[in-house]
Scaffold this active site. Structure first.
Site, PDB file in Angstrom:
ATOM      1  N   ASP A 240       3.519  15.914 -17.503  1.00 15.01           N
ATOM      2  CA  ASP A 240       2.056  15.992 -17.431  1.00 15.01           C
ATOM      3  C   ASP A 240       1.431  15.284 -18.630  1.00 15.01           C
ATOM      4  OD1 ASP A 240       1.798  17.293 -15.011  1.00 15.01           O
ATOM      5  OD2 ASP A 240       1.772  19.293 -15.894  1.00 15.01           O
ATOM      6  N   GLY A 242       2.964  12.969 -20.423  1.00 21.60           N
ATOM      7  CA  GLY A 242       3.281  11.557 -20.308  1.00 21.60           C
ATOM      8  C   GLY A 242       2.336  10.831 -19.372  1.00 21.60           C
ATOM      9  N   GLU A 363       6.060   7.078 -14.687  1.00 18.20           N
ATOM     10  CA  GLU A 363       5.594   8.454 -14.895  1.00 18.20           C
ATOM     11  C   GLU A 363       5.155   9.095 -13.583  1.00 18.20           C
ATOM     12  OE1 GLU A 363       6.292   9.827 -17.488  1.00 18.20           O
ATOM     13  OE2 GLU A 363       6.035   8.538 -19.229  1.00 18.20           O
ATOM     14  N   THR A 365       5.007   7.642  -9.388  1.00 23.65           N
ATOM     15  CA  THR A 365       4.170   6.662  -8.684  1.00 23.65           C
ATOM     16  C   THR A 365       2.838   7.304  -8.288  1.00 23.65           C
ATOM     17  OG1 THR A 365       4.968   7.251  -6.485  1.00 23.65           O
ATOM     18  CG2 THR A 365       6.248   5.604  -7.713  1.00 23.65           C
TER      19      THR A 365
END
Length: 379
Positions: A240, A242, A363, A365
């Protein structure tokens, strides 16, 4: 780029000013050279670490900056507006520090965290595999317990800073099933670890992305972060954050493209008028501006929720979705504004367009983000 930012403290304003100074002095003059040559900017991350930009969200007691996410993300945006590769790698480094800080023992944190936050040791995040990207529960890389520690066998993929990082947040399977993945703080160099050639990417050329091949490498017992089987919970807790990092990077990239397009439209004339004075182009620039401002607003909303201790997973997915789709549209439109020149390497917008595409993919799609958001709506 000189975005008028609403910052929470004078200290935060000073930090943004410092970031802009470093970005203009250290990043902007070098980006074209390294991106075209696909060469790594040796020493640059040490410079960012010395300035305190690689541990901003972590506690001061370990050498971090003690800054809220709201401020950290705006630092990332400033970096991305000058050099997206560096900003993404900074986001990944911050992500790689999360497992140790959030789940490590006090002894582990005291041993490793200060050097990581100071930028003396740069990190990578090693979750994905050739057959397990968004489906993290399908990991097959094994960590077999031995009397000495854990033997790691398998292949990891799509590692930012792969082969260059000093440590990796590594996720490997210690048991079958969804609760059989564990997290390790793996060194960047150990017998039995090798890396493939860097991927030949569309963009972000200056920082390598590579696969790691683990051939029975031994990690000591104290390299396990958290408990065995806790790996996916650790990974998802970090993702989250990232996603917010990538949202900020995408916003910076979009802002840079917008700035080039606006400058060009103000300088270039056709039919006796500046481009910006033609309603068709003026409205296009207005839509680009709205997209950038909206992207920034979504990531700041999610960050402020995080900083206040509120749930922010849905907002993180929204921010990642909105900001990266905006980056793709704005960079594409910037090429259109510049016309034929936009399609050449004489202007940076063609590079921005290539770099923007990956933000919709890593991170998680943007299809995965839509899945996360829609599942949160189910009663």
């Amino acid at each position: 780029m000189d975005v008028d930012r609403l910052l929470p403290t004078p200290e935060a304003a000073d930090l943004i000013a410092l970031t802009r100074e470093i970005a203009d002095k250290e990043l902007a003059p070098r980006v074209e050279e390294h991106e075209r040559a696909e060469s790594y900017p040796e020493g640059l991350f040490a410079t960012l670490g010395q300035a305190g930009l690689l541990g901003l969200v972590y506690p001061e007691e370990y050498g971090g900056g003690g800054q809220p996410y709201e401020v950290y993300l705006q630092v990332l945006e400033e970096l991305a507006a000058r050099w997206a590769s560096v900003a993404v790698a900074t986001s990944v480094h911050t992500l790689a520090c999360h497992p140790l800080h959030a789940y490590g023992t006090e002894e582990q944190k005291e041993r490793w965290l200060p050097a990581m936050l100071a930028g003396e040791r740069i990190g990578g995040y090693s979750l994905s595999e050739p057959g397990a990207g968004s489906d993290a529960a399908a990991l097959t890389c094994k960590a077999e317990p031995t009397p000495e520690g854990y033997r790691i066998t398998g292949t990891k993929a799509w590692i930012t800073h792969g082969g260059k990082a000093d440590f990796y947040a590594l996720f490997a399977r210690t048991a079958p099933g969804p609760h059989g993945v564990s997290c390790f703080l793996a060194p960047g160099a150990v017998e039995g670890l090798s890396f493939g050639l860097p991927e030949r990417k569309m963009g972000l050329h200056a920082v390598p992305t590579a696969a790691a091949h683990w051939d029975g490498a031994l990690l000591e017992k104290d390299r396990l972060i958290g408990a065995e089987g806790q790996g996916l919970a650790i990974a998802f807790s970090a993702l989250d954050c990232g996603r917010l990092g990538i949202a900020a990077c995408a916003t910076g990239l979009a802002q840079a493209a917008l700035d080039v397009a606006v400058d060009y439209a103000n300088e270039r004339t056709t039919f006796g008028r500046r481009l910006v004075d033609h309603q068709g182009l003026g409205f296009l620039l207005a839509d680009m501006t709205a997209a950038v401002d909206s992207a920034r607003a979504t990531y700041l909303d999610a960050a402020r929720r995080r900083d206040r201790g509120h749930a922010f997973s849905r907002q993180a997915s929204v921010a990642k979705l909105v900001a990266t789709d905006a980056a793709m549209k704005v960079t594409t439109d910037a090429v259109q504004v510049l016309g034929g020149y936009g399609y050449t390497r004489d202007f940076p917008v063609e590079r921005y367009m290539r770099e923007a595409k990956i933000t919709q993919i890593f991170e998680g799609t943007n299809q995965i983000q839509r899945l996360v958001i829609s599942r949160g709506l189910a009663a």
